[in-house]
Write a protein that holds these residues in place. Structure first.
Motif, PDB file in Angstrom:
ATOM      1  N   MET A   1      42.643 -28.707 -17.691  1.00  0.00           N
ATOM      2  CA  MET A   1      43.039 -29.774 -18.611  1.00  0.00           C
ATOM      3  C   MET A   1      44.351 -29.390 -19.276  1.00  0.00           C
ATOM      4  SD  MET A   1      40.750 -31.427 -21.647  1.00  0.00           S
ATOM      5  CE  MET A   1      41.409 -32.767 -22.618  1.00  0.00           C
ATOM      6  N   ASN A   2      45.352 -30.245 -19.198  1.00  0.00           N
ATOM      7  CA  ASN A   2      46.679 -29.900 -19.686  1.00  0.00           C
ATOM      8  C   ASN A   2      46.859 -30.158 -21.177  1.00  0.00           C
ATOM      9  OD1 ASN A   2      47.615 -29.112 -17.120  1.00  0.00           O
ATOM     10  ND2 ASN A   2      47.997 -31.240 -16.554  1.00  0.00           N
ATOM     11  N   GLU A   3      46.196 -31.180 -21.720  1.00  0.00           N
ATOM     12  CA  GLU A   3      46.393 -31.504 -23.114  1.00  0.00           C
ATOM     13  C   GLU A   3      45.651 -30.521 -24.017  1.00  0.00           C
ATOM     14  OE1 GLU A   3      43.936 -34.960 -24.594  1.00  0.00           O
ATOM     15  OE2 GLU A   3      43.814 -35.325 -22.446  1.00  0.00           O
ATOM     16  N   GLU A   4      46.292 -30.226 -25.168  1.00  0.00           N
ATOM     17  CA  GLU A   4      45.691 -29.342 -26.131  1.00  0.00           C
ATOM     18  C   GLU A   4      44.580 -30.074 -26.872  1.00  0.00           C
ATOM     19  OE1 GLU A   4      46.880 -25.936 -27.706  1.00  0.00           O
ATOM     20  OE2 GLU A   4      46.989 -25.826 -25.533  1.00  0.00           O
ATOM     21  N   LYS A   5      43.459 -29.395 -27.058  1.00  0.00           N
ATOM     22  CA  LYS A   5      42.351 -30.001 -27.801  1.00  0.00           C
ATOM     23  C   LYS A   5      42.530 -29.741 -29.288  1.00  0.00           C
ATOM     24  CE  LYS A   5      39.841 -28.444 -23.857  1.00  0.00           C
ATOM     25  NZ  LYS A   5      39.224 -27.226 -23.364  1.00  0.00           N
ATOM     26  N   ASP A   6      42.150 -30.719 -30.100  1.00  0.00           N
ATOM     27  CA  ASP A   6      42.260 -30.546 -31.540  1.00  0.00           C
ATOM     28  C   ASP A   6      41.368 -29.401 -32.009  1.00  0.00           C
ATOM     29  OD1 ASP A   6      43.066 -31.116 -34.193  1.00  0.00           O
ATOM     30  OD2 ASP A   6      41.271 -32.318 -34.501  1.00  0.00           O
ATOM     31  N   PHE A   7      40.158 -29.291 -31.429  1.00  0.00           N
ATOM     32  CA  PHE A   7      39.306 -28.140 -31.689  1.00  0.00           C
ATOM     33  C   PHE A   7      39.867 -26.984 -30.864  1.00  0.00           C
ATOM     34  CE2 PHE A   7      35.234 -25.797 -30.570  1.00  0.00           C
ATOM     35  CZ  PHE A   7      35.135 -25.162 -31.792  1.00  0.00           C
ATOM     36  N   PHE A   8      40.742 -26.199 -31.494  1.00  0.00           N
ATOM     37  CA  PHE A   8      41.585 -25.272 -30.737  1.00  0.00           C
ATOM     38  C   PHE A   8      40.812 -24.180 -30.008  1.00  0.00           C
ATOM     39  CE2 PHE A   8      41.035 -22.945 -34.637  1.00  0.00           C
ATOM     40  CZ  PHE A   8      41.143 -21.611 -34.301  1.00  0.00           C
ATOM     41  N   LEU A   9      39.583 -23.868 -30.462  1.00  0.00           N
ATOM     42  CA  LEU A   9      38.813 -22.830 -29.772  1.00  0.00           C
ATOM     43  C   LEU A   9      38.443 -23.257 -28.357  1.00  0.00           C
ATOM     44  CD1 LEU A   9      36.493 -21.525 -32.638  1.00  0.00           C
ATOM     45  CD2 LEU A   9      38.634 -20.553 -31.786  1.00  0.00           C
ATOM     46  N   GLY A  10      38.486 -24.566 -28.090  1.00  0.00           N
ATOM     47  CA  GLY A  10      38.256 -25.055 -26.733  1.00  0.00           C
ATOM     48  C   GLY A  10      39.408 -24.741 -25.799  1.00  0.00           C
ATOM     49  N   ASN A  11      40.549 -24.339 -26.373  1.00  0.00           N
ATOM     50  CA  ASN A  11      41.708 -23.968 -25.554  1.00  0.00           C
ATOM     51  C   ASN A  11      41.761 -22.468 -25.268  1.00  0.00           C
ATOM     52  OD1 ASN A  11      42.887 -26.671 -25.766  1.00  0.00           O
ATOM     53  ND2 ASN A  11      43.359 -26.141 -27.884  1.00  0.00           N
ATOM     54  N   THR A  12      40.921 -21.702 -25.961  1.00  0.00           N
ATOM     55  CA  THR A  12      40.974 -20.246 -25.872  1.00  0.00           C
ATOM     56  C   THR A  12      40.114 -19.738 -24.726  1.00  0.00           C
ATOM     57  OG1 THR A  12      41.242 -20.148 -28.278  1.00  0.00           O
ATOM     58  CG2 THR A  12      40.666 -18.104 -27.168  1.00  0.00           C
ATOM     59  N   LEU A  13      40.691 -18.947 -23.856  1.00  0.00           N
ATOM     60  CA  LEU A  13      39.960 -18.388 -22.724  1.00  0.00           C
ATOM     61  C   LEU A  13      38.943 -17.359 -23.196  1.00  0.00           C
ATOM     62  CD1 LEU A  13      42.873 -17.897 -20.156  1.00  0.00           C
ATOM     63  CD2 LEU A  13      41.106 -19.663 -20.139  1.00  0.00           C
ATOM     64  N   ILE A  14      37.777 -17.376 -22.580  1.00  0.00           N
ATOM     65  CA  ILE A  14      36.715 -16.422 -22.903  1.00  0.00           C
ATOM     66  C   ILE A  14      36.827 -15.245 -21.941  1.00  0.00           C
ATOM     67  CG2 ILE A  14      34.254 -16.161 -23.326  1.00  0.00           C
ATOM     68  CD1 ILE A  14      35.585 -18.404 -24.951  1.00  0.00           C
ATOM     69  N   GLY A  15      37.193 -14.085 -22.460  1.00  0.00           N
ATOM     70  CA  GLY A  15      37.533 -12.952 -21.619  1.00  0.00           C
ATOM     71  C   GLY A  15      36.428 -12.423 -20.738  1.00  0.00           C
ATOM     72  N   ASP A  16      35.177 -12.404 -21.239  1.00  0.00           N
ATOM     73  CA  ASP A  16      34.100 -11.770 -20.481  1.00  0.00           C
ATOM     74  C   ASP A  16      33.293 -12.757 -19.652  1.00  0.00           C
ATOM     75  OD1 ASP A  16      33.058 -13.028 -22.643  1.00  0.00           O
ATOM     76  OD2 ASP A  16      31.752 -11.400 -23.297  1.00  0.00           O
ATOM     77  N   CYS A  17      33.832 -13.939 -19.407  1.00  0.00           N
ATOM     78  CA  CYS A  17      33.167 -14.925 -18.563  1.00  0.00           C
ATOM     79  C   CYS A  17      33.940 -15.102 -17.263  1.00  0.00           C
ATOM     80  CB  CYS A  17      33.043 -16.272 -19.285  1.00  0.00           C
ATOM     81  SG  CYS A  17      31.898 -16.226 -20.673  1.00  0.00           S
ATOM     82  N   GLN A  18      33.223 -15.447 -16.203  1.00  0.00           N
ATOM     83  CA  GLN A  18      33.874 -15.515 -14.897  1.00  0.00           C
ATOM     84  C   GLN A  18      34.653 -16.811 -14.689  1.00  0.00           C
ATOM     85  OE1 GLN A  18      30.831 -15.222 -11.925  1.00  0.00           O
ATOM     86  NE2 GLN A  18      30.175 -17.355 -12.116  1.00  0.00           N
ATOM     87  N   ASP A  19      34.338 -17.851 -15.496  1.00  0.00           N
ATOM     88  CA  ASP A  19      35.017 -19.125 -15.302  1.00  0.00           C
ATOM     89  C   ASP A  19      34.948 -19.945 -16.580  1.00  0.00           C
ATOM     90  OD1 ASP A  19      36.487 -21.012 -14.008  1.00  0.00           O
ATOM     91  OD2 ASP A  19      34.943 -21.578 -12.560  1.00  0.00           O
ATOM     92  N   GLN A  20      35.887 -20.861 -16.754  1.00  0.00           N
ATOM     93  CA  GLN A  20      35.873 -21.789 -17.878  1.00  0.00           C
ATOM     94  C   GLN A  20      36.176 -23.180 -17.339  1.00  0.00           C
ATOM     95  OE1 GLN A  20      37.322 -20.334 -21.558  1.00  0.00           O
ATOM     96  NE2 GLN A  20      38.084 -22.303 -22.255  1.00  0.00           N
TER      97      GLN A  20
END
Length: 293
Positions: A1-20
């Protein structure tokens, strides 16, 4: 998804997960709803790990039937990916006005409630300003210790985190801080985080970390006061400064968070927060086990 989400934590990659994954429900090339999941290495889909909440967000008006179809489509897609279970914490109503409908449909779609947390809110931009003026006037008239000061600022270093952890531990509270994740988030979104400092004779004796989870909100995230240096109404001073910050940031509401204590209701904390709130809304965590046919 290219657009930034207002809930910014939805834009942050989760390091210890295999996919987002971002699931987007569109009609005529217009986004209607979305949800973000992190997929763990053990096959769990979580929205969103190590965050206050995740869940479904309604971007544009859609019918209950369409939203239900979106939920079913997400479940089926995750099933095909071999996901074993789904966990999501739906944002309280002030963040997502359609939360009651979303929760209703999740229950009808076979999700089970795993946890319910009650959040205190103060809602209304004008009401926040009025509350701030009232509390500031009260504090000034009752203030006798000129050596006590409270201020807020952006974050330049992270030394305060160890004090918050230490002071809360001394009070017997269980503290689970992912300091690396906080540092990463503040570094990526420095304009979203603010530090409130309570000091006596120039020495910091209390801290509160607040964050704009969405552009129109301010979340009371972490807080602690040194139990060895008690200050009368120290919590009031910190919350009044939080409201001052909310006025500056022109937010629509302040989220004072939940009040659980070891899976029990923290009535003392709820009473304290009730003095600075005008609404309560629940955050529900839902789970669903996927049976792969």
């Amino acid at each position: 998804m290219n657009e930034e989400k207002d809930f910014f934590l939805g834009n942050t990659l989760i390091g210890d997960c295999q996919d987002q994954l971002d699931f987007i429900w569109e009609k005529k090339k217009k986004t209607k709803a979305l949800i973000t999941f992190a997929i763990t290495k053990t096959g769990e889909a979580i929205s969103i790990p190590k965050s206050p909440f995740g869940g479904f967000w309604i971007v544009d008006s859609l019918s209950s039937a369409s939203l239900e179809s979106f939920i079913f489509a997400v479940v089926e897609d995750l099933r095909h990916r071999g996901v074993k279970s789904i966990t999501l914490s739906q944002a309280p109503k002030p963040y997502e006005p359609h939360t009651d409908l979303i929760n209703y449909l999740l229950g009808k779609c076979g999700f089970d409630q795993a946890k319910v947390l009650s959040h205190h809110f103060f809602i209304g931009k004008k009401k926040i300003k009025k509350q701030t003026q009232k509390e500031s006037s009260k504090i000034q008239s009752n203030r006798k210790n000129a050596d006590i000061k409270v201020s807020h600022s952006s974050i330049s270093n992270f030394g305060f985190l160890k004090y918050i952890k230490s002071w809360n531990t001394q009070k017997g509270y269980e503290v689970t801080l992912d300091e690396n994740r906080i540092v990463q988030q503040v570094s990526e979104y420095p304009n979203r985080y603010f530090l409130i400092t309570l000091s006596k004779n120039g020495q910091a004796i209390g801290y509160s970390l607040s964050v704009k989870l969405t552009g129109n909100s301010l979340y009371y995230f972490l807080s602690a006061i040194n139990p060895q240096i008690p200050v009368k109404n120290g919590g009031d001073l910190i919350l009044n400064e939080l409201f001052q910050l909310a006025v500056e940031q022109k937010v629509e509401f302040v989220d004072l968070g939940s009040s659980d204590l070891d899976e029990e209701v923290n009535h003392k904390l709820m009473f304290f927060k009730s003095r600075f709130s005008n609404d309560i809304s629940n955050k529900i965590t839902w789970v669903k086990t996927i049976k792969n046919v």
